[in-house]
Motif scaffolding. Structure first.
Motif, PDB file in Angstrom:
ATOM      1  N   GLU A  90       0.831  -1.201   0.000  1.00 49.46           N
ATOM      2  CA  GLU A  90       0.000   0.000   0.000  1.00 49.46           C
ATOM      3  C   GLU A  90       0.868   1.254   0.000  1.00 49.46           C
ATOM      4  OE1 GLU A  90      -3.219   0.445  -0.485  1.00 49.46           O
ATOM      5  OE2 GLU A  90      -3.206  -1.714  -0.885  1.00 49.46           O
ATOM      6  N   LYS A  91       2.012   1.194   0.679  1.00 48.15           N
ATOM      7  CA  LYS A  91       2.942   2.321   0.629  1.00 48.15           C
ATOM      8  C   LYS A  91       3.475   2.507  -0.785  1.00 48.15           C
ATOM      9  CE  LYS A  91       4.573   2.965   5.320  1.00 48.15           C
ATOM     10  NZ  LYS A  91       5.722   3.457   6.113  1.00 48.15           N
ATOM     11  N   ALA A  92       3.720   1.392  -1.470  1.00 48.02           N
ATOM     12  CA  ALA A  92       4.201   1.483  -2.850  1.00 48.02           C
ATOM     13  C   ALA A  92       3.136   2.082  -3.759  1.00 48.02           C
ATOM     14  CB  ALA A  92       4.599   0.091  -3.350  1.00 48.02           C
ATOM     15  N   VAL A  93       1.854   1.735  -3.515  1.00 53.21           N
ATOM     16  CA  VAL A  93       0.757   2.338  -4.285  1.00 53.21           C
ATOM     17  C   VAL A  93       0.729   3.844  -4.059  1.00 53.21           C
ATOM     18  CG1 VAL A  93      -1.753   2.515  -4.482  1.00 53.21           C
ATOM     19  CG2 VAL A  93      -0.689   0.261  -4.338  1.00 53.21           C
ATOM     20  N   SER A  94       0.828   4.257  -2.802  1.00 52.88           N
ATOM     21  CA  SER A  94       0.797   5.690  -2.486  1.00 52.88           C
ATOM     22  C   SER A  94       1.977   6.415  -3.120  1.00 52.88           C
ATOM     23  CB  SER A  94       0.824   5.891  -0.963  1.00 52.88           C
ATOM     24  OG  SER A  94      -0.323   5.328  -0.367  1.00 52.88           O
ATOM     25  N   HIS A  95       3.140   5.780  -3.094  1.00 55.36           N
ATOM     26  CA  HIS A  95       4.324   6.405  -3.690  1.00 55.36           C
ATOM     27  C   HIS A  95       4.140   6.563  -5.199  1.00 55.36           C
ATOM     28  CE1 HIS A  95       8.574   7.384  -4.221  1.00 55.36           C
ATOM     29  NE2 HIS A  95       8.539   6.603  -5.266  1.00 55.36           N
ATOM     30  N   ALA A  96       3.653   5.493  -5.854  1.00 61.41           N
ATOM     31  CA  ALA A  96       3.443   5.564  -7.304  1.00 61.41           C
ATOM     32  C   ALA A  96       2.401   6.618  -7.650  1.00 61.41           C
ATOM     33  CB  ALA A  96       3.035   4.192  -7.836  1.00 61.41           C
ATOM     34  N   MET A  97       1.337   6.687  -6.853  1.00 57.07           N
ATOM     35  CA  MET A  97       0.290   7.675  -7.113  1.00 57.07           C
ATOM     36  C   MET A  97       0.826   9.081  -6.945  1.00 57.07           C
ATOM     37  SD  MET A  97      -2.973   7.627  -8.022  1.00 57.07           S
ATOM     38  CE  MET A  97      -3.824   6.161  -7.388  1.00 57.07           C
ATOM     39  N   SER A  98       1.739   9.273  -5.988  1.00 54.21           N
ATOM     40  CA  SER A  98       2.291  10.621  -5.775  1.00 54.21           C
ATOM     41  C   SER A  98       3.169  11.057  -6.928  1.00 54.21           C
ATOM     42  CB  SER A  98       3.094  10.649  -4.457  1.00 54.21           C
ATOM     43  OG  SER A  98       4.311   9.913  -4.584  1.00 54.21           O
ATOM     44  N   ARG A  99       3.705  10.115  -7.701  1.00 51.95           N
ATOM     45  CA  ARG A  99       4.561  10.451  -8.833  1.00 51.95           C
ATOM     46  C   ARG A  99       3.762  10.542 -10.147  1.00 51.95           C
ATOM     47  NH1 ARG A  99       7.137  10.990  -4.929  1.00 51.95           N
ATOM     48  NH2 ARG A  99       9.321  10.438  -4.539  1.00 51.95           N
ATOM     49  N   ALA A 100       2.575   9.959 -10.163  1.00 51.30           N
ATOM     50  CA  ALA A 100       1.780   9.920 -11.403  1.00 51.30           C
ATOM     51  C   ALA A 100       1.151  11.285 -11.688  1.00 51.30           C
ATOM     52  CB  ALA A 100       0.695   8.850 -11.281  1.00 51.30           C
ATOM     53  N   THR A 101       0.797  11.472 -12.955  1.00 51.72           N
ATOM     54  CA  THR A 101       0.046  12.661 -13.342  1.00 51.72           C
ATOM     55  C   THR A 101      -1.433  12.372 -13.136  1.00 51.72           C
ATOM     56  OG1 THR A 101       1.692  13.303 -14.995  1.00 51.72           O
ATOM     57  CG2 THR A 101      -0.524  14.197 -15.251  1.00 51.72           C
ATOM     58  N   ILE A 102      -2.103  13.219 -12.373  1.00 48.61           N
ATOM     59  CA  ILE A 102      -3.536  13.048 -12.101  1.00 48.61           C
ATOM     60  C   ILE A 102      -4.294  13.980 -13.032  1.00 48.61           C
ATOM     61  CG2 ILE A 102      -5.345  13.032 -10.370  1.00 48.61           C
ATOM     62  CD1 ILE A 102      -3.044  11.095  -9.802  1.00 48.61           C
ATOM     63  N   ALA A 103      -4.978  13.392 -14.007  1.00 53.95           N
ATOM     64  CA  ALA A 103      -5.740  14.175 -14.979  1.00 53.95           C
ATOM     65  C   ALA A 103      -7.155  14.404 -14.455  1.00 53.95           C
ATOM     66  CB  ALA A 103      -5.789  13.450 -16.320  1.00 53.95           C
ATOM     67  N   GLY A 104      -7.684  15.580 -14.737  1.00 53.61           N
ATOM     68  CA  GLY A 104      -9.045  15.890 -14.316  1.00 53.61           C
ATOM     69  C   GLY A 104      -9.136  16.301 -12.879  1.00 53.61           C
ATOM     70  N   ALA A 105      -7.972  16.568 -12.243  1.00 48.22           N
ATOM     71  CA  ALA A 105      -7.990  16.940 -10.812  1.00 48.22           C
ATOM     72  C   ALA A 105      -8.492  18.372 -10.651  1.00 48.22           C
ATOM     73  CB  ALA A 105      -6.598  16.793 -10.242  1.00 48.22           C
TER      74      ALA A 105
END
Length: 433
Positions: free
Chosen positions: A418-433
């Protein structure tokens, strides 16, 4: 000890082990002594039988115990020496164990493939728009009214749409599927049945047979099920129902006003209730939004895993999915063994999504290793404490039990992913935010 590790594929390896005779004989002697202390052999006092007599009498059990104790230990030592971490229990075969001879065996090992997570900043996750409208609030309030509806007897008219009919009912099939003739059946009887006219669960045509009935009505009618009815044995069948109505009730919905809100105990006005309902719906929407974004991320990470996928991990994931589905059935009051489910077919259907899940897990593990993510004792305690509180037990008690059941490491692994998911999400581009 001679150990040879052979690469079969990216995830499969074969471990070949040979143990000197003196090591084997020492282990046989140790196990034999244990049997000798407890053995009861005619002609000898308990615990006084000679070792060679004990060994001859219990040879099969002794050799089994030697293999059971020694082989896993040898496999573990060999894997640590070769710096190999299996992802599944090694499968031992070709075991040769005889007194005075070397112990030899091979073990099939599955390992995780090397995974490169790639540049996480190239991930793109779409943030779905999930607005909560006034219509959504109205529908939620309507469902709340339905749950709080009261049932009142109907005495001045016949049954109408939405009424509940209480009756003794018997039914029997007159024909089989698609109208095929069958042997006469004994009626299937049920007492005190309640059926709401118009309910989705009612058989097609059943509601029409109940319209207009009153308490005391005795009535027989037939229903022909549609030829494409979802239950195959009833598709196109003709069924006779015999009903004896004992009561008729109607649902009375409370008025949607300030008094309704006050009756719930927490709200002064209907506007306050609407505000709380909206907050709850928005929280539900946020949870669903997070779930969908997480799923998008995992699908993209799984796509980066191009190597061989360990079969053992896939098999365990399929097992997990089957067990989870069976638990859901039991939560609904259904016996999975009695459910009309082709479990072999269900397992086959789970194979592809299980592979995708394993791929994403392998990439998450690679991210955790690459970024040197860790799960602290505080992280572990925070995760377990909620369960401990709900169970009315101390954190120490629950942790001790989980450790005894070898579950702490699996919890730690889940938290790390779950920490790895959070880390990956923090590096990803969030479209539509």
């Amino acid at each position: 000890m001679k150990v040879e590790l052979t690469d079969v594929s990216e995830t499969k390896k074969t471990l070949t082990v040979e143990v000197p005779p003196e090591v084997v004989d020492t282990e046989i002697t140790r196990v034999t002594q244990g049997y000798a202390r407890q053995a009861r052999i005619p002609g000898f006092r308990p615990g006084k039988a000679p070792a060679h007599v004990v060994r001859k009498r219990f040879r099969e059990q002794i050799m089994h115990d030697v293999a059971h104790d020694l082989v896993p230990r040898l496999v573990g030592d060999a894997l640590r020496d070769k710096n190999v971490q299996p992802v599944d229990t090694p499968k031992v075969r070709d075991l040769q164990l005889e007194e005075g001879k070397p112990l030899t065996f091979t073990a099939a090992i599955e390992t995780a493939p090397h995974v490169e997570p790639g540049d996480l900043t190239t991930l793109t996750v779409q943030r779905p728009a999930m607005p909560v409208s006034e219509d959504d609030v109205d529908k939620a309030l309507s469902r709340l009214r339905d749950r709080l509806a009261k049932m009142e007897p109907v005495e001045d008219r016949g049954a109408e749409q939405g009424d509940t009919v209480v009756m003794h009912l018997s039914r029997r099939r007159l024909t089989g599927p698609q109208g095929v003739d069958i042997e006469p059946e004994a009626p299937e009887k049920h007492d005190g049945v309640s059926a709401e006219i118009g309910a989705a669960a009612n058989p097609p045509g059943f509601d029409e047979g109940l319209l207009g009935v009153t308490p005391g009505t005795q009535k027989t009618f037939e229903v022909v099920f549609p030829s494409d009815f979802e239950v195959a044995e009833m598709a196109g069948a003709r069924v006779e129902y015999d009903v004896n109505v004992t009561a008729l009730r109607r649902r009375i919905l409370p008025a949607l006003d300030d008094e309704f809100a006050k009756d719930l105990g927490e709200f002064g006005t209907l506007a306050d209730l609407r505000g709380r309902v909206r907050e709850d719906l928005e929280q539900d929407a946020e949870r669903e939004r997070t779930r969908r974004m997480r799923q998008q991320l995992l699908e993209q990470l799984a796509g980066r895993m191009t190597g061989e996928v360990p079969e053992g991990m896939v098999a365990r994931e399929v097992d997990r999915r089957v067990e989870e589905f069976a638990r859901r059935l039991m939560d609904q009051g259904m016996d999975p063994r009695q459910a009309a489910i082709n479990w072999d077919e269900f397992r086959t259907q789970q194979q592809e999504p299980a592979v995708a899940t394993v791929k994403s897990v392998l990439v998450l593990d690679a991210i955790a290793a690459q970024e040197q993510l860790e799960v602290s004792e505080d992280d572990l305690d925070a995760d377990i404490s909620g369960y401990a509180t709900r169970a009315g037990r101390s954190l120490a008690e629950v942790k001790a039990q989980l450790a005894q059941q070898d579950q702490l490491e699996s919890i730690r692994t889940g938290l790390l992913r779950e920490k790895a998911v959070s880390h990956a999400m923090s590096r990803a581009t969030i479209a539509g935010a």
